[in-house]
Structure formats: C-alpha cells, structure tokens
Scaffold this motif. Sequence first.
Motif, mmCIF file in Angstrom:
data_model
loop_
_atom_site.group_PDB
_atom_site.id
_atom_site.type_symbol
_atom_site.label_atom_id
_atom_site.label_comp_id
_atom_site.label_asym_id
_atom_site.label_seq_id
_atom_site.Cartn_x
_atom_site.Cartn_y
_atom_site.Cartn_z
ATOM 1 N N ASP A 176 5.110 -8.470 -124.303
ATOM 2 C CA ASP A 176 5.688 -9.604 -123.594
ATOM 3 C C ASP A 176 7.189 -9.295 -123.506
ATOM 4 N N HIS B 244 10.422 -10.696 -121.736
ATOM 5 C CA HIS B 244 11.088 -11.698 -120.909
ATOM 6 C C HIS B 244 12.594 -11.475 -120.824
ATOM 7 N N HIS C 186 11.282 -16.547 -126.774
ATOM 8 C CA HIS C 186 10.554 -15.499 -127.509
ATOM 9 C C HIS C 186 10.548 -14.213 -126.700
ATOM 10 N N ASP D 158 5.478 -16.779 -115.418
ATOM 11 C CA ASP D 158 4.920 -16.207 -116.635
ATOM 12 C C ASP D 158 3.773 -15.272 -116.289
HETATM 13 ZN ZN ZN Z 1 5.803 -15.049 -123.313
#
Ligand code: ZN
Length: 196
Positions: A55, A57, A74, A106
């Motif tokens: 992940d 971001h 996060h 997302d």
């Molecule tokens: Zn995430």
Amino acid sequence: MPIGEHDGLIIVDVQNDFCPGGALGVPTGEEVAATLSRVAAHFAAHGALVFATQDWHPAGHASFKAQRGPWPEHCVQGTPGAEFHPALTLPVDAQVVRKGADPARDAYSGFVDSDLEKRLRTAGVTRVFIGGLATDYCVLNTVVDAVDNGFETYVLLDAVGAVDVEPGDGQRALHLMAGSGAGLVEASAILAEGQD
Ligand code: ZN
Ligand code: VGL
C-alpha cells in the motif's frame, strides 16, 4: 498441495502500519509475516514466483481522515510505516507491486492501477495463493479480482489477519471470498507437502 512453476504467491500489504504498533495494526500481523516468509521460501524452492504488494499512498491521500476518508494516515510513501514488516523475508527474485499511489482514489486490490495481472500472465502463472493483510480489505479485494481475472485462486487461511472494524468482518470476508469462487487452504498444508 504440490506447488509448481505455474503457481504464484501474492503477499498482500505485510507492512509495518498493518502490524502491531502501526496506524492500522492487525493483532496477528507479525505471525502472518513469519508464516508467509516460510510459504514464500517454499514457493521459491518449487520454481514458483512470489509477488508482494505494498500500500503506497502519497501524503494527503483521499483515504485519510484529514481528507474525510475512512482511515488514519497510513503507508505514506517512503515512511517506516510503509516498509515491509521485518519478519517478512522475501525470495531474492520476489516482485514488489505498489498500489494506492493515485492521490484521489483508493486501491484495495493489488490488481487496481497496477501491472500485477500483466506480470502474472508474463510469468505464466495460472494459479495464485493469496495471504496477508488485511483479510477484510485488501486481501478480500485482491482475491475477488484474481478470481474475476480467471486465475484459479486460493486464500491462505492461516496467513491472513483482519482489521475487524466491526467484529466478524474478517469471517464475513472469508465467506465472500469462498462465495466468489476462491478456495480456502491452510498454508501449513502447503508447507507439509514433501516433508514426510
Ligand atoms: Zn491504504
Ligand atoms: C488496507 C485499509 C486501508 C489493507 C489498505 O491493506 O487491507 N486497509 N488501506
């Protein structure tokens, strides 16, 4: 269950922020990391490829609370929370797949806004085994997309962990995955293969 060269292991988001002490810590995160390290070594030893999603971001991502999204900040690119958990050991030729880099949307699934499908096809993978974090979000969506993309798909029951925003979310996700056409197997059964 014998593993061979047309199999792929997809390790979903085993990152510090999804493990204890992290922004969205799954209580069993470290055990999941240790189990998946053993499974990854087993796949590599049997000529099967390992893929690990991350992940990833940008700061100010749309999924963060400050942007009116559902999650605390996060897995911000380049921060310790975004690093793989230290208990995760990957084979040297493991392929890292980053997702969630679009600031505006997302990507729970490893197949969204990534070249994971192309990499699997290029490698001749027809069957995938999926474990990691979190059962109720990124594992769920990656598994459903793997099935939809035509891969024979198995979830590693003892190598996933849930966020469980509502109690039972992880269990419900496992039922959704089974209902979508994925098989459920224990990583321990794969690791036991060829050991007697
Ligand atoms: Zn995430
Ligand atoms: C995830 C929530 C937000 C996951 C990622 O990896 O399951 N969950 N971003």
